[in-house]
Design an enzyme around this catalytic site. Structure first.
Site, PDB file in Angstrom:
ATOM      1  N   GLU A 159       5.508   8.657  -7.949  1.00 41.56           N
ATOM      2  CA  GLU A 159       5.187   9.513  -6.800  1.00 41.56           C
ATOM      3  C   GLU A 159       6.105  10.734  -6.673  1.00 41.56           C
ATOM      4  O   GLU A 159       6.674  10.993  -5.616  1.00 41.56           O
ATOM      5  CB  GLU A 159       5.164   8.665  -5.515  1.00 41.56           C
ATOM      6  N   ASN A 200       3.745   7.818 -12.615  1.00 37.98           N
ATOM      7  CA  ASN A 200       2.718   7.094 -11.870  1.00 37.98           C
ATOM      8  C   ASN A 200       2.572   7.706 -10.482  1.00 37.98           C
ATOM      9  O   ASN A 200       3.570   8.044  -9.843  1.00 37.98           O
ATOM     10  CB  ASN A 200       3.196   5.632 -11.755  1.00 37.98           C
ATOM     11  N   HIS A 236      -5.619   4.162  -5.392  1.00 37.24           N
ATOM     12  CA  HIS A 236      -5.808   3.580  -4.051  1.00 37.24           C
ATOM     13  C   HIS A 236      -6.908   4.398  -3.379  1.00 37.24           C
ATOM     14  O   HIS A 236      -6.647   5.455  -2.816  1.00 37.24           O
ATOM     15  CB  HIS A 236      -4.510   3.657  -3.246  1.00 37.24           C
ATOM     16  N   GLU A 265      -2.951   0.650  -9.833  1.00 39.07           N
ATOM     17  CA  GLU A 265      -2.814  -0.039  -8.534  1.00 39.07           C
ATOM     18  C   GLU A 265      -4.140  -0.016  -7.770  1.00 39.07           C
ATOM     19  O   GLU A 265      -4.172   0.243  -6.562  1.00 39.07           O
ATOM     20  CB  GLU A 265      -1.729   0.629  -7.681  1.00 39.07           C
ATOM     21  N   ASP A 267      -7.234  -0.311  -5.580  1.00 42.94           N
ATOM     22  CA  ASP A 267      -7.927  -0.991  -4.488  1.00 42.94           C
ATOM     23  C   ASP A 267      -8.839   0.015  -3.804  1.00 42.94           C
ATOM     24  O   ASP A 267      -8.648   1.219  -3.936  1.00 42.94           O
ATOM     25  CB  ASP A 267      -6.994  -1.725  -3.499  1.00 42.94           C
TER      26      ASP A 267
HETATM   27  O1  9MR Z   1       2.553  -3.572  -2.465  1.00 43.04           O
HETATM   28  C1  9MR Z   1       3.759  -3.023  -1.995  1.00 43.04           C
HETATM   29  C2  9MR Z   1       4.013  -3.530  -0.584  1.00 43.04           C
HETATM   30  O2  9MR Z   1       4.222  -4.916  -0.584  1.00 43.04           O
HETATM   31  C3  9MR Z   1       5.209  -2.814  -0.003  1.00 43.04           C
HETATM   32  O3  9MR Z   1       5.369  -3.208   1.348  1.00 43.04           O
HETATM   33  C4  9MR Z   1       4.999  -1.319  -0.116  1.00 43.04           C
HETATM   34  C5  9MR Z   1       6.156  -0.533   0.445  1.00 43.04           C
HETATM   35  O4  9MR Z   1       5.947   0.836   0.283  1.00 43.04           O
HETATM   36  O5  9MR Z   1       4.816  -0.973  -1.477  1.00 43.04           O
HETATM   37  C6  9MR Z   1       3.664  -1.516  -1.975  1.00 43.04           C
HETATM   38  O6  9MR Z   1       3.396  -1.035  -3.274  1.00 43.04           O
HETATM   39  C7  9MR Z   1       3.277   0.388  -3.419  1.00 43.04           C
HETATM   40  C8  9MR Z   1       3.664   0.709  -4.838  1.00 43.04           C
HETATM   41  O7  9MR Z   1       4.951   0.218  -5.098  1.00 43.04           O
HETATM   42  C9  9MR Z   1       3.602   2.199  -5.103  1.00 43.04           C
HETATM   43  N1  9MR Z   1       2.315   2.738  -4.765  1.00 43.04           N
HETATM   44  C10 9MR Z   1       1.829   2.402  -3.423  1.00 43.04           C
HETATM   45  C11 9MR Z   1       1.858   0.902  -3.224  1.00 43.04           C
HETATM   46  C12 9MR Z   1       1.276   0.549  -1.862  1.00 43.04           C
HETATM   47  O8  9MR Z   1       2.092   1.011  -0.838  1.00 43.04           O
END
Ligand code: 9MR
Length: 345
Positions: A159, A200, A236, A265, A267
């Site tokens: 990011e 990513n 996402h 990732e 969804d």
């Molecule tokens: O799935 C992750 C969630 O459990 C955490 O609370 C969250 C915190 O920001 O991060 C989520 O995973 C993220 C990933 O590491 C990077 N891309 C976005 C994902 C969803 O927030």
């Protein structure tokens, strides 16, 4: 294509419901799994998981059987792996690596450099460039060395860009300048010359300002001989924002730079309640993104951001939204699951 698929999925769902066949996920054991089907195309089909979920045995059964790739949702992030400066903790990441190995699944390392989920010792201090460089290098190299031979790829920088394609003003960017990205890739490569190194991000599925920023950066990095192997498109998506119709073209332009791509990732959330129509549209989107990856040789695989609505991050982050994954909260496959299977066949 869309209409056919909708019809097929709808018909299948109707048959299952009518026949009382919305049976436990185990009923699918004898059919080829998503992983089996993906492997026929030389791809993987994976899921994220997270440590607290691993006490849920029915959940683990599907995780261990349906997928051939795992990404730890949190366990390899900086706050988890270096909670105090210079003190490393591999407990969470190792638990997931060991589980994956027991099921012959490959693991994507996530993530080395990110502005979020950093430990307090790192964010609560003003760093000089020299000191932060040293801290970053040590973190990256210690973690990559620990997981050498155990992960096939790393999300090295996560990011890094804003929506408009400008650099995100993270602690790393502000202190070190944009060169931190090339440095991170070089340091990771030194620590494990075989692992695939990715950048990513989310909202880079369609061609646009943010994905253009990655395209431009990737081209520059390749020209400079920086060890970059791929671009991870988090994917996402949300039904209310429309499907990224340029996904396949976008994947293809990165391929032409000599880079792998992966949907890392995935969804597809919706505004609740989830109606039959919304679930059918979601199924079509899952099929379409699967088609897009299969159509581009260097799209190496697809990972969903956990496989069941039971453990999705969405409801906690987007009020009133959810139902984003191919399995529902009871671990039952949804129309999306069947649509993915169909696309992989
Ligand atoms: O799935 C992750 C969630 O459990 C955490 O609370 C969250 C915190 O920001 O991060 C989520 O995973 C993220 C990933 O590491 C990077 N891309 C976005 C994902 C969803 O927030």
């Amino acid at each position: 294509m869309h209409k056919n698929r909708l019809r097929l999925v709808g018909a299948l769902a109707a048959v299952l419901v009518a026949g009382g066949m919305a049976a436990p996920a185990q009923a699918h054991d004898k059919q080829p799994t998503l992983a089996d089907l993906a492997q026929r195309h030389g791809r993987y089909f994976g899921s994220a998981t997270d440590n607290p979920e691993l006490v849920d045995e029915p959940y683990k059964a599907v995780l261990g059987s349906e997928f051939d790739q795992i990404t730890p949702g949190n366990g390899m992030k900086w706050y988890a792996t270096e909670p105090q400066q210079g003190v490393f903790d591999w407990t969470a990441g190792d638990e997931i690596v060991n589980l994956a190995r027991a099921h012959h699944q490959k693991v994507r390392g996530h993530t080395l450099v990110w502005h979020s989920q950093l430990p307090d010792w790192l964010t609560s201090k003003e760093w000089t460039a020299k000191d932060l460089r040293a801290v970053l290098k040590k973190h990256i190299q210690t973690e990559v060395r620990h997981y050498r031979g155990k992960v096939f790829a790393w999300d090295v920088v996560n990011e890094a860009f804003n929506e408009d394609g400008t650099y995100r003003e993270t602690i790393f960017y502000k202190t070190l300048g944009p060169g931190y990205i090339a440095d991170a890739l070089r340091w990771a490569h030194q620590a494990d010359p075989k692992v695939k190194l990715y950048l990513n991000d989310y909202n880079i599925e369609a061609i646009g300002a943010k994905s253009d920023a990655y395209y431009k950066l990737a081209k520059e990095l390749k020209a400079q001989g920086v060890p970059l192997n791929g671009i991870g498109l988090q994917t996402h998506l949300a039904l209310q924002y429309g499907y990224p119709t340029t996904l396949e073209d976008n994947l293809r332009r990165f391929s032409k730079l000599g880079l792998d791509t992966a949907l890392t990732e995935v969804d597809i959330r919706m505004i609740l309640p989830a109606t039959e129509e919304k679930l059918a549209e979601q199924a079509t989107w899952y099929a379409d993104l699967t088609d897009a990856c299969l159509a581009v040789r260097r799209c190496v695989g697809i990972t969903i951001w956990d496989y069941t609505d039971k453990y999705s991050w969405i409801p906690a982050f987007f009020e009133g939204e959810g139902a984003a994954l191919p399995y529902d909260e009871q671990l039952q496959p949804k129309p999306a699951y069947f649509a993915i299977r169909d696309a992989l066949k």
